[in-house]
Write an enzyme that holds these catalytic residues in place. Structure first.
Site, PDB file in Angstrom:
ATOM      1  N   HIS A   1       0.830  -1.207   0.000  1.00 34.17           N
ATOM      2  CA  HIS A   1       0.000   0.000   0.000  1.00 34.17           C
ATOM      3  C   HIS A   1       0.863   1.254   0.000  1.00 34.17           C
ATOM      4  O   HIS A   1       0.551   2.242  -0.687  1.00 34.17           O
ATOM      5  CB  HIS A   1      -0.914  -0.049   1.235  1.00 34.17           C
ATOM      6  CG  HIS A   1      -1.788   1.144   1.397  1.00 34.17           C
ATOM      7  ND1 HIS A   1      -1.610   2.071   2.408  1.00 34.17           N
ATOM      8  CD2 HIS A   1      -2.857   1.570   0.689  1.00 34.17           C
ATOM      9  CE1 HIS A   1      -2.537   3.006   2.308  1.00 34.17           C
ATOM     10  NE2 HIS A   1      -3.301   2.726   1.281  1.00 34.17           N
TER      11      HIS A   1
ATOM     12  N   GLU B   1       2.257   1.988  -3.434  1.00 37.03           N
ATOM     13  CA  GLU B   1       1.230   2.630  -4.274  1.00 37.03           C
ATOM     14  C   GLU B   1       1.131   4.121  -3.960  1.00 37.03           C
ATOM     15  O   GLU B   1       1.123   4.961  -4.864  1.00 37.03           O
ATOM     16  CB  GLU B   1      -0.108   1.923  -4.056  1.00 37.03           C
ATOM     17  CG  GLU B   1      -1.285   2.593  -4.733  1.00 37.03           C
ATOM     18  CD  GLU B   1      -2.399   2.891  -3.756  1.00 37.03           C
ATOM     19  OE1 GLU B   1      -2.842   4.067  -3.707  1.00 37.03           O
ATOM     20  OE2 GLU B   1      -2.825   1.977  -3.020  1.00 37.03           O
ATOM     21  N   HIS B   2       1.080   4.480  -2.688  1.00 36.50           N
ATOM     22  CA  HIS B   2       0.974   5.889  -2.291  1.00 36.50           C
ATOM     23  C   HIS B   2       2.204   6.679  -2.746  1.00 36.50           C
ATOM     24  O   HIS B   2       2.081   7.740  -3.355  1.00 36.50           O
ATOM     25  CB  HIS B   2       0.870   5.984  -0.766  1.00 36.50           C
ATOM     26  CG  HIS B   2      -0.532   6.019  -0.266  1.00 36.50           C
ATOM     27  ND1 HIS B   2      -1.016   7.037   0.526  1.00 36.50           N
ATOM     28  CD2 HIS B   2      -1.561   5.151  -0.431  1.00 36.50           C
ATOM     29  CE1 HIS B   2      -2.286   6.802   0.824  1.00 36.50           C
ATOM     30  NE2 HIS B   2      -2.635   5.650   0.272  1.00 36.50           N
TER      31      HIS B   2
END
Length: 290
Positions: free
Chosen positions: A52, A55-56
């Site tokens: 995650h 992705e950020h």
């Protein structure tokens, strides 16, 4: 406008990247997605939340673009870009006018293929994601699902929240993100999709140019199957005006012949206004909102 039915086509580039094109010439727009077989279940032990955070942070900086330029390159052309991470995959996508497809695709591809994980950017995202974790923990009706999956899958990566935990995110470094990206974002794990007014031959050429830096196809690491823990009960005190109840069990998989029957059972029991739970609990007795 009524859409005419078309059959999507699958293409495989020389380096192994798969491309699926759904050509709809009646539209003036196109949607493009980069789908990577890299999710929570692929994270190394002790690195919960790294998929995650990759992705950020990919939107923070690339080899040629800052976060400000990334936003400008999309939004000056009226394009909308976003991304999300699941336990199975990560997706980066954009919606744009077909006339702007080339520059928009190049920007999106650079975010996926060539992000730069700067320590300062990672620190900023760490603060943002920590707040995201706290926001989930403030919502009992959301948090109960994370608790249930931890209870069901135990220490297996599928048992961890997609965003990780405050402790695990605190320990992630720029090197952790770079290593996860290197091992999981390669040609064999990427599918590029397009739907809308996209010229197939031109789109394939654009994708091939944009993904030249992806390493050739190599075997995708096998995913481990979780051991399903014995049934048990967990009750958690919560400072809330409502109580939330979740019954969680393992069922047949996505490809199982039982999937259609399970979907039908879901509709009969709990999904929709005419389901048995809704009729008895809400409509007949008025004892719950949902």
């Amino acid at each position: 406008m009524k859409r005419t039915s078309y059959s999507p086509t699958l293409h495989v580039l020389p380096n192994g990247v798969r491309v699926v094109i759904d050509h709809v010439p009646s539209l003036d727009t196109a949607a493009v997605g980069f789908w990577i077989k890299a999710g929570t279940r692929d994270e190394p032990r002790g690195k919960a939340g790294v998929a995650h955070m990759v992705e950020h942070t990919s939107f923070r900086r690339t080899r040629t673009r800052t976060s400000r330029r990334i936003a400008r390159d999309f939004e000056n052309l009226g394009a909308y870009a976003n991304a999300y991470t699941t336990k199975e995959e990560t997706c980066y996508y954009v919606r744009t006018l077909s006339d702007h497809l080339k520059p928009v695709l190049n920007t999106l591809a650079e975010i996926v293929v060539a992000p730069v994980f700067d320590a300062g950017d990672v620190e900023k995202e760490r603060s943002i994601i920590t707040e995201e974790i706290r926001s989930y923990e403030d919502e009992a009706e959301e948090y109960i699902f994370d608790l249930a999956e931890q209870h069901l899958f135990g220490r297996h990566p599928l048992g961890m929240p997609i965003v990780g935990t405050a402790d695990s995110v605190h320990g992630l470094t720029a090197e952790d993100l770079s290593m996860f990206h290197h091992h999981r974002y390669h040609a064999g794990s990427v599918v590029v999709t397009a739907s809308g007014n996209v010229q197939p031959a031109l789109f394939l050429e654009l994708v091939q140019q944009a993904t030249l830096h992806l390493t050739p196809r190599r075997p995708v690491r096998r995913r481990s199957t979780p051991a399903i823990l014995a049934p048990s009960e967990q009750v958690m005190a919560w400072n809330s005006q409502q109580s939330h109840v979740l019954w969680h069990t393992a069922t047949a998989g996505y490809l199982s012949s039982e999937r259609a029957a399970l979907t039908l059972l879901n509709v009969i029991v709990g999904d929709g206004m005419s389901s048995r739970l809704n009729v008895r609990i809400r409509e007949a007795n008025g004892i719950a909102y949902t």
